[in-house]
Structure formats: structure tokens, C-alpha cells
Enzyme design. Sequence first.
Site, short mmCIF file in Angstrom:
data_model
loop_
_atom_site.label_atom_id
_atom_site.label_comp_id
_atom_site.label_asym_id
_atom_site.label_seq_id
_atom_site.Cartn_x
_atom_site.Cartn_y
_atom_site.Cartn_z
N ARG A 103 0.83 -1.16 -0.02
CA ARG A 103 -0.13 0.04 0.00
C ARG A 103 0.78 1.27 -0.07
O ARG A 103 2.02 1.09 0.33
CB ARG A 103 -0.69 -0.02 1.29
N LYS A 129 1.42 1.96 7.44
CA LYS A 129 1.93 1.14 8.69
C LYS A 129 2.78 1.85 9.78
O LYS A 129 3.44 2.70 9.26
CB LYS A 129 2.32 -0.08 8.48
N TYR A 137 -1.01 4.69 10.78
CA TYR A 137 -1.77 3.56 11.57
C TYR A 137 -0.33 3.16 12.79
O TYR A 137 0.65 3.07 12.25
CB TYR A 137 -2.00 2.21 10.96
N GLU A 162 -6.01 4.93 13.55
CA GLU A 162 -7.06 3.92 14.18
C GLU A 162 -7.75 4.50 15.55
O GLU A 162 -8.83 4.11 15.71
CB GLU A 162 -6.62 2.61 14.66
N SER A 217 -22.84 -11.18 22.99
CA SER A 217 -21.37 -12.09 23.39
C SER A 217 -21.28 -12.05 24.84
O SER A 217 -21.16 -11.27 25.59
CB SER A 217 -20.45 -11.05 22.64
N VAL A 259 -8.65 -10.99 12.92
CA VAL A 259 -8.48 -9.62 12.47
C VAL A 259 -8.13 -8.63 13.52
O VAL A 259 -7.42 -8.00 13.30
CB VAL A 259 -9.81 -9.03 11.68
N ASP A 310 -3.72 -6.95 15.11
CA ASP A 310 -3.18 -5.38 15.10
C ASP A 310 -3.08 -5.12 16.42
O ASP A 310 -2.28 -4.18 16.79
CB ASP A 310 -3.86 -4.58 14.44
N VAL A 366 -2.19 -12.53 10.35
CA VAL A 366 -1.43 -11.54 9.42
C VAL A 366 -1.93 -9.93 10.03
O VAL A 366 -3.09 -9.88 9.90
CB VAL A 366 -1.60 -11.63 7.96
#
Length: 368
Positions: free
Chosen positions: A15, A75, A94, A118, A219, A266, A269, A298
Amino acid sequence: MIVGVPKEIKENENRVSTLPSGVISLVEAGHKVYIEKNAGKGSGFTDDEYIRAGAEIIETAKEIYRISDMIIKVKEPLEPEYPLLREGQILFTYLHLASDPVQTKALIDAKVIGIAYETVQLQDNSLPLLAPMSAIAGRMSIQIGAYLLQKINQGSGILLGGVPGVAPGYVTIIGGGVVGLNAAKMASGLGAKVTVLDISVDRLAYIHDILPDVITLISNEQNISQSVAEADLIVGAVLIPGAKAPKLVPEKMVMSMKQGSVIVDVAIDQGGSVETIDRLTSHENPYFVKHGIVHYSVPNMPGAVPRTSSFALSNATMPFALEIANKGAELAMKENPALLKGLNVYKGKMTNRPVAQAQGLTYEEVIF
């Protein structure tokens, strides 16, 4: 303001933070833009396109960092980039600091002004700079999970959508935010049986309204445990802005899963929500198997689709980048509370409370 765009150096991160269209906007506003050579190549943007947009191409990242007032990245900076940062420099990217104490220390020591995509947050609590990548990661999670379920990847050999006369696969999505919603759309579209768990009744009601075939559950430990045990594919989609993700799937739940099932976390991070994911993986080596379960962790999933991701990211970030460039970081944050919430570190101070709590650091409020 002098704005620098270095080439991303994270493994298989193709990116780019700023498109030629973004360069045009910055240059027309009176700013100087430097792009590292081949920074846009992985996303299909040539140096000539950037030059035509008004940027100057610089050979090395070292020079980009040396001359730039603001660095715009995709990143977080990695260890080779830490020495290039300098006091008072604006870093707009980020960061995901909560689970990364090494980077946190480096940014504090460098005394940069670190504004994290974020944690930029609007009054309605939405995260406008995280949302586009979350949408992409959510959609990719099903695409990746479906692939990993194939036997060649040590998966169980389940086709998520099934076929006439054969039951579809079962997808459990933990978290009903942007990631979870987009994962549910993709999984439901494939014909899978889908359950979404979230702590918000209002969010579950919204998902039920737009995706009536999707099962929604509050949840809690019991519902998570049952849904995990039944799942062929689990998507970890939990987010607490700025903070480490809670470990909602302990090892005993993973061990209850069917052999060959898949977990795509996901939330990795922010440290991940699955206890058995004890390492980051990469696009080069994306998964590992533990207790017979395929684990995918990942941290830069959207980097695998850089053309789409770069457009989506720049569309969201450029208005904020222009605001910072036009006004300076301090005035921009003073006038825009959303940007102020994005401030994670400021000239040697830790200015994000959830990160401070996650790492046992002293939180210092900055008022402009």
C-alpha cells in the site's frame, strides 16, 4: 508544510499512503510533497504520475525523514525507521501501540507528534480512518478462511457455501463492528451459516435488519463457547479503540473445535482475541496449525490488495492530512476533537489513555 511519503518496508506491504490525487490537493494548498522512489509501485502508481501531480521524487527514506515536517505512512514505523524520526516531526499513520511497547518507547524517545489513524474518532464514536481498512479486512477474512479450509492448507475440506443436498459451512464472527459486519455480508453471500456475536443489542438489531439470515447472539462466555465449538471458520473482529483486544477465545475453546477448522483473527493488530495465537504471521507465511486448528494472524491483511486499499485509505485520510498541513498539528487538533483523539504520543509524552493502561505508562493529557 513539507510532507514526506516514504515507501512501506513491512513484509509484503504494497500500500501507499498518498495517491497522486492527494499530492495535487496538498500542492494546490501550498505544500511541498516528497515521495520516496517507487513508493507507489506496489499499488500501481508510477513515479511519473507523482511528478505530474506536483511531487518531487526522493531516492531514500533517510532523506524523506530528514526534510519532512510531516510523514504520512500506512503502517507503523519499523526498527530501521526509528533512528530517522526527529523531535517535533508529525507522524500520521496507523500505529497500533497497545500491543507494541518497543515502538511506543521509540516514538516517545524520538519526541514525535504521533497521530494514529485508528484512534481518530468522531462525535458518534465512529473511526473514520480505521473503517475503510476494517471493511476490507472483514471481507478478506471470509475469502481467506474459505481458502484455508481447503485440504491442501490442512483445513477440514469444507466448502463454506455447500451445494444442493450438502449442508454449508458454519462461520462464527466475534464482534459486530465494521469488520464483523463486512465478514457477515461476505459469508452470508456465499451461502454459509453465519452467527455474529456482540455485546451491543442495538448493533445486533441493526445486523439482523440488514442481514436477516444471519444469527445474532449476545457476546458472553457461554454463547461464544457454543458458537466456537460448532464453527468451521471463526473470525475475530473485536475492537476497543486504542486498547489491546480482549482474549475472548481461550485455549480450551480452541481445543473444542473440529479438526481442520480455521481461525482468522483480524484483531491481531491490537494483540488478538484468541489465546492460541501467540505470534504474528505474514503474507509470505500466513498461517500455522495448533491443536489441529489452522490459525491466520497477518497484521496487515489489506496489504494483500494494495490497489483497492490505497484508494480507500487515501480517500479517508487526505482531508485530515490537509487539515494538519494547513493549520499545523496543534491548531488542527485544537479545532478538531476527532484529530485530538488520534494523538497517541506528543513530544515525549504518552497521550492515549488505553495505550498507557495497556503498557503501565503514565498518561499525560495535552490541551492545546
